[in-house]
Write an enzyme that holds these catalytic residues in place. Structure first.
Site, PDB file in Angstrom:
ATOM      1  N   SER A 143      41.225 -43.454  59.814  1.00 48.76           N
ATOM      2  CA  SER A 143      42.382 -43.546  58.922  1.00 48.76           C
ATOM      3  C   SER A 143      42.615 -42.232  58.201  1.00 48.76           C
ATOM      4  O   SER A 143      41.692 -41.506  57.887  1.00 48.76           O
ATOM      5  CB  SER A 143      42.192 -44.656  57.889  1.00 48.76           C
ATOM      6  N   LYS A 197      38.522 -51.439  60.243  1.00 47.77           N
ATOM      7  CA  LYS A 197      39.754 -50.618  60.187  1.00 47.77           C
ATOM      8  C   LYS A 197      40.984 -51.528  60.129  1.00 47.77           C
ATOM      9  O   LYS A 197      41.948 -51.257  59.415  1.00 47.77           O
ATOM     10  CB  LYS A 197      39.838 -49.671  61.382  1.00 47.77           C
ATOM     11  N   HIS A 200      41.200 -52.744  56.691  1.00 47.25           N
ATOM     12  CA  HIS A 200      41.681 -51.600  55.891  1.00 47.25           C
ATOM     13  C   HIS A 200      43.210 -51.543  55.963  1.00 47.25           C
ATOM     14  O   HIS A 200      43.897 -51.413  54.943  1.00 47.25           O
ATOM     15  CB  HIS A 200      41.072 -50.297  56.432  1.00 47.25           C
ATOM     16  N   ASN A 201      43.743 -51.658  57.176  1.00 46.36           N
ATOM     17  CA  ASN A 201      45.201 -51.602  57.324  1.00 46.36           C
ATOM     18  C   ASN A 201      45.880 -52.801  56.667  1.00 46.36           C
ATOM     19  O   ASN A 201      46.964 -52.673  56.099  1.00 46.36           O
ATOM     20  CB  ASN A 201      45.578 -51.517  58.803  1.00 46.36           C
ATOM     21  N   GLU A 204      46.055 -52.015  53.213  1.00 49.41           N
ATOM     22  CA  GLU A 204      47.122 -50.987  53.095  1.00 49.41           C
ATOM     23  C   GLU A 204      48.495 -51.682  53.006  1.00 49.41           C
ATOM     24  O   GLU A 204      49.335 -51.307  52.180  1.00 49.41           O
ATOM     25  CB  GLU A 204      47.013 -50.100  54.328  1.00 49.41           C
TER      26      GLU A 204
END
Ligand SMILES: NC(=O)C1=CN([C@@H]2O[C@H](COP(=O)(O)OP(=O)(O)OC[C@H]3O[C@@H](n4cnc5c(N)ncnc54)[C@H](OP(=O)(O)O)[C@@H]3O)[C@@H](O)[C@H]2O)C=CC1
Ligand SMILES: O=C(CO)[C@H](O)[C@H](O)COP(=O)(O)O
Length: 490
Positions: A143, A197, A200-201, A204
């Site tokens: 990222s 990940k 994480h997104n 986000e």
């Protein structure tokens, strides 16, 4: 270009000299290749179409030592053994195609790193398939976008621990560094890196939706000019809300469109795109039974924004009677800030819950504190806030929810009145705040002693004999609804 190997397309490709190869030289691949080169590694370059390779060498060949290759065989041959290749191509079929081509050219003990946004179940499948061929496969979430790839991203590699011994030092060298620590650590086996990940997104998405709701309230409820809202975000960025996304919100809101003289935000079509990771986060959460309501609202808000024909048809639907704007604008801006912070804590709490559940389901043993540590820099959700999360897990590695860590508990409890005022005002003024509202409802549900789930159980038992448990004794029970309504043990 300072490397003879990078200059002439007709000269023979040197073999066995590059420490790392990067295939897929679009935005992410080209920048991470430059990052490796500027850290002193010799980097073999490959792209399906040679134009991207040559464009990179022409513009940035001076960044370090590159080896230009045209075919997969040349590319693989250019690498030191064990060969280490980083794939940065589109997720899905393109990634499978590239992996298969590479695997045919590689040898046992070589390492393939998929740095794209792959679906974690694909990574589990690919890791197993490569292991059968004697190859080591790492699914690494990366990222940071273009700037992070070049100057230091956050890297989340998952795969066999043995492979990390070989690639870890390279990845840690090019990752962002915070307080002398690299924003890269071995996450766990097979799909764990891509799973974290993905979440994480998802976070986000929630972060961006909450920022959007805060902006919209200042715009529509308080009628503040865009430039003034940009200043509010700039100011917030020097508080506990300090983060990359708040920082760039001020930048985007300050941008004036050269053609019209209007704020750029007013000439951008209000339909949010999505490439899939937010949706995957919610699908996985549903499968794991984890309520990631903040992330789900963010995904649905993007979907609603893109429902153009429905939105057009719905113009003119009655709003009902709307209340007036709050009289004290400054006080309401402070309330919005508190609501944003509290909702953000909920989104992160839910995201970390999903990571715990995924880790337990797949036996990954993900260390949530280490994850917070490597998200402190390089990635899109980087924030001051992550230091607090790291501390929370350091103090209690078994923390049941981030909302229960003393620091976050106090912060949310201090902001809860403001949070309620914001959701109530938004509702009575007709301004949609799905993420603020659902985060507050989640908080209220979590802290409730009793939930209406008891009624849900009663209804399930009524229509489907699905049984229920009692608060006052052990066992499983059923009421004979269609008979004499007496209770029997199931
Ligand atoms: N952009 C971003 O901010 C971020 C992206 N990512 C992820 O990183 C990866 C790369 O992203 P990005 O740099 O934006 O590039 P893209 O996702 O736009 O992918 C373009 C690259 O994929 C190659 N490619 C596409 N199809 C194939 C195929 N069938 N065989 C071989 N190569 C193929 C293209 O080659 P060609 O030039 O020949 O068309 C090009 O090099 C993606 O998985 C993305 O999700 C991760 C973090 C941030
Ligand atoms: O991985 C990323 C950042 O961390 C990418 O920027 C990702 O593409 C963003 O997702 P979307 O395009 O769905 O908004």
């Amino acid at each position: 270009m300072n490397s003879p190997s990078s200059s002439a397309s007709s000269s023979p490709v040197p073999t066995g000299t590059a420490q790392i190869g990067v295939t897929g030289l679009a935005v992410m691949g080209s920048n991470i290749a430059r990052n490796f080169a500027s850290h002193g590694y010799t980097v073999a370059l490959h792209n399906r179409s040679i134009a991207k390779t040559d464009a990179l060498l022409e513009k940035h060949g001076d960044d370090g030592d590159f080896v230009r290759t045209e075919t997969v065989e040349e590319f693989v041959g250019a690498l030191e053994r064990p060969r280490r290749v980083l794939i940065m191509v589109q997720a899905g079929a393109a990634t499978d195609a590239v992996i298969n081509e590479l695997a045919d050219a590689m040898e046992a003990g070589d390492i393939i790193i998929d740095g794209g946004n792959a679906l974690y179940t694909d990574t589990i499948r690919r890791e197993a398939a490569m292991a059968e061929r004697g190859l080591l496969f790492i699914g690494a979430g990366i990222s940071g976008g273009e700037e992070g790839a070049l100057n230091g991203p956050s890297i989340m590699p998952g795969g066999p621990a043995k492979s990390y011994e070989s690639v870890g030092p390279l990845l840690e060298a090019v990752a962002a560094q915070v307080d002398g620590e690299p924003c890269c650590t071995h996450i766990g086996p097979d799909g764990s890196g891509h799973f974290v990940k993905m979440v994480h997104n998802g976070i986000e998405y929630a972060d961006m939706q909450l920022i959007g709701e805060a902006y919209d309230l200042m715009r529509r409820a308080l009628d503040l000019p865009v430039a003034e809202i940009a200043d509010v975000f700039r100011e917030w960025n020097s508080t506990e809300l300090e983060s990359y996304l708040i920082e760039i919100t001020a930048e985007v809101l300050s941008q004036v469109d050269a053609e019209t003289g209007k704020p750029l935000v007013d000439v951008i079509v209000d339909e949010a795109g999505q490439k899939g990771t937010g949706r995957w986060t919610v699908k996985a959460a549903l499968d794991l039974g984890i309520p990631t309501t903040g992330i789900a609202e963010a995904v649905f808000a993007r979907a609603l924004s893109s429902s153009t024909s429905q939105r057009t048809a719905a113009q003119g639907l009655a709003s009902g009677t709307l209340s007036a704007a709050p009289a004290d604008k400054k006080a309401f801006v402070d309330d919005i800030k508190a609501a944003l912070y509290a909702s953000k804590v909920v989104a992160y709490a839910q995201g970390f819950d999903e990571i715990s559940a995924g880790s337990a389901e797949y036996g990954w043993n993900v260390d949530r504190g280490s994850l917070a540590t490597i998200w402190r820099g390089g990635c899109i959700i980087r924030a001051q806030f992550l230091n607090r999360i790291r501390e929370a897990y350091a103090t209690d590695p078994e923390l049941p929810s981030l909302l229960l860590a003393p620091y976050f508990r106090e912060a949310v409890e201090n902001g809860v009145d403001a949070w309620r005022r914001v959701v109530a005002t938004a509702t009575t003024m007709g301004v949609p705040v799905p993420a603020f509202a659902s985060s507050l409802s989640y908080y209220d549900a979590l802290r409730s002693e009793r939930l209406p789930a008891a009624l849900t159980q009663g209804l399930r038992d009524f229509f489907g004999a699905h049984t229920y448990k009692r608060v006052d004794k052990p066992g499983t029970f059923h009421t004979l609804w269609s008979e004499d309504r007496s209770e029997v043990e199931a």
